[in-house]
Design a protein around this motif. Structure first.
Motif: not given
Lengths: 277, 293
Positions: B203-207
């Motif tokens: 999720k952090w990468h996606q953000f």
């Protein structure tokens, strides 16, 4: 291991949402509590303690009557209706001619509206005050109304944006039937603009209902007070009677709450349409 | 009888252009441009707001604003609101991101976080006056959490008053940024997330790699709007404490000068300075966004 990490992330997510919601709700909730407390109860209980009796509406009665809230609601309502109808008409009219016709001065007109958005009304208030004074509008509802009408350029943008999506072929086929331009605007364009009109009504309505500055400065007379200024007056005579002030706050908030609950979807759409594009 | 449809379309056109632009143009000139022109005029005078003659004083008002610390110090107060905006945007972005994925009671959380923005400004002022008063809600909560020794006069202590007021301002406006971000994030194509999931992005990468780049423009826009917002802060400090205890903002100062002390010339000069700051910020914003394209 992976699922553990996932459930920790999920827990953080929900905890932060709950904390966020509490921060949003608690300041209002305690005012809600205080509004039902008697004077003694308010003095002896902590702010976060719920009232003993939720049916004690005596503070509401005091606030509503002594605070002249009825006059406030009436004035707010009158100003809201006239300003919104006016802004919808003038905004859609100017947007109609800007989107449908080519004429000399069109660029200038467009530029004039654009440039005006650069001027925040709060900076020019000192000079606007003199104009309202010179027009003899001071201490009349018209002071607020003309200001809400005159400074609104956002409405023009929203209408222009929406008019681009209405096909010009519609106008042309109406012209084949002999319709005048006014008929085209009134019978075809205006009804089709409905979604944009709802947006304008919401964005403008919220601004007008919540505005303090304009009525405070231009309509200080007691029988012209609106909800904002009526509420502001509680500061003097009820300075220490927080149970009455709290009821006043709730009276001002309840209409917003009802409208928000019933129009949530439109409000979200309206705000995102109005400010991002 | 006169009928519009009897005219030729060319004549109708002229008529309707004139008729439809008449009122909006009058309003625009009277309430947007005339005040600006007058304001510049007043700013070079020592006018008191009502006397017939306006004495021309040249640049004296401007020199006063920039040399006398009592006028200039109000900008320090703006800094508090400016810094607060970063918290406001951060929170808005965080909540908008998590609420654009699958969450239980999504609509409830959305509604609750956004609702404060819809509230009446005076009501919010009073709500926070109640919240921050001695033995009020905040003190009670701090005591309950065992943090009672940190209690101070939140609205009486000049060291913390602007922090208290700026927090109330964050409470009020966070929902607005939140809803704008939410709208922007929801317009991102859902397939991109799926592709990223397959590639093993968390999720952090996606953000970082999907959401932030897609809404960069709106983040920039909001950041620059924050500067003009910070400079024109008025409602909350005025309603809550009337600018007392070192919480006077630029706008309160201007209004006081004009309507309390009858110094319209000086107040106009202050407003001109304020206007210029806002215009520079806006131009800067256009430049930044243009460059980005």
């Amino acid at each position: 291991m992976f699922t553990l990490k996932k459930s920790v992330a999920s827990a953080i997510k929900y905890i932060s949402l709950i904390v966020g919601s509490l921060v949003a709700i608690v300041p209002i909730l305690v005012v809600f509590f205080a509004s039902f407390k008697t004077k003694e109860e308010y003095a002896t209980t902590s702010p976060i303690t719920p009232p003993a009796d939720f049916t004690n509406i005596s503070n509401y009665v005091t606030a509503f009557i002594d605070g002249n809230m009825l006059i406030g609601f009436m004035n707010t309502f009158i100003i809201l209706i006239i300003s919104i109808v006016g802004a919808t008409l003038t905004g859609s009219m100017i947007a109609f001619i800007l989107s449908r016709f080519k004429f000399r001065g069109k660029k200038l007109l467009m530029g004039a509206f654009l440039l005006a958005t650069l001027i925040p009304s709060v900076t020019t208030q000192v000079a606007t005050f003199q104009i309202i004074n010179a027009l003899d509008l001071m201490n009349t509802r018209w002071a607020a109304i003309v200001l809400y009408l005159g400074t609104d350029i956002i409405a023009v943008y929203i209408f222009l944006q929406f008019l681009d999506t209405i096909s010009q072929a519609l106008d042309e086929s109406a012209m084949l039937d002999g319709a005048s331009y006014f008929t085209i605007y009134w019978r075809i364009i205006l009804p089709l603009l409905m979604p944009a009109i709802v947006t304008v009504i919401i964005v403008k309505g919220v601004n007008i209902y919540n505005d303090f500055y304009t009525p405070f400065l231009y309509m200080p007379k007691t029988d012209l007070q609106v909800i904002s200024t009526a509420l502001f007056k509680f500061k003097g005579p009820y300075g220490s009677q927080w149970e009455v002030i709290s009821a006043g706050i709730m009276i001002a908030i309840i209409p917003t709450l009802i409208i928000f609950m019933s129009l949530q979807k439109y409000i979200y759409n309206g705000l995102t349409n109005g400010s991002v594009k | 009888m006169f009928k519009l449809s009897n005219l030729s379309y060319a004549n109708q056109r002229k008529l309707i252009i004139l008729a439809f632009s008449f009122i909006p143009v009058i309003l625009l000139v009277t309430f947007a441009y005339l005040p600006v022109v007058n304001m510049f005029k007043y700013s070079f005078t020592s006018w008191n707001g009502y006397s017939k003659n306006m004495e021309y004083v040249g640049l004296k008002n401007y020199i006063n604003i920039f040399t006398k610390p009592e006028y200039f110090s109000v900008f320090k107060v703006s800094l508090y609101y400016f810094v607060a905006t970063f918290f406001q945007m951060g929170l808005a972005l965080y909540f908008a991101t998590i609420l654009s994925f699958k969450v239980r009671f999504k609509n409830f959380f959305k509604g609750v976080l956004f609702f404060p923005y819809m509230l009446n400004g005076v009501a919010i002022g009073f709500i926070f006056l109640f919240f921050f008063r001695p033995d009020g809600t905040f003190d009670t909560l701090l005591n309950a959490l065992g943090l009672g020794k940190n209690i101070t006069l939140w609205l009486g202590n000049p060291d913390v008053i602007n922090i208290s007021l700026a927090s109330a301002s964050v409470w009020r406006y966070m929902g607005f940024n939140f809803i704008i971000f939410l709208g922007a994030i929801s317009s991102i194509d859902k397939d991109i997330y799926e592709a990223a999931d397959i590639d093993g992005a968390n999720k952090w990468h996606q953000f970082k790699h999907i959401i932030i780049p897609s809404i960069k423009r709106i983040v920039q826009l909001n950041l620059i709007l924050a500067i003009s917002g910070a400079i024109s802060a008025f409602d909350i400090p005025y309603i809550m404490v009337d600018g007392a205890n070192g919480s006077k903002t630029f706008v309160i100062q201007t209004i006081d000068m004009a309507f309390k002390y009858g110094k319209f010339g000086l107040a106009s000069a202050m407003a001109v300075v304020l206007l210029f700051i806002v215009i520079i910020v806006t131009l800067l914003q256009r430049l930044v966004i243009k460059e980005d394209n």
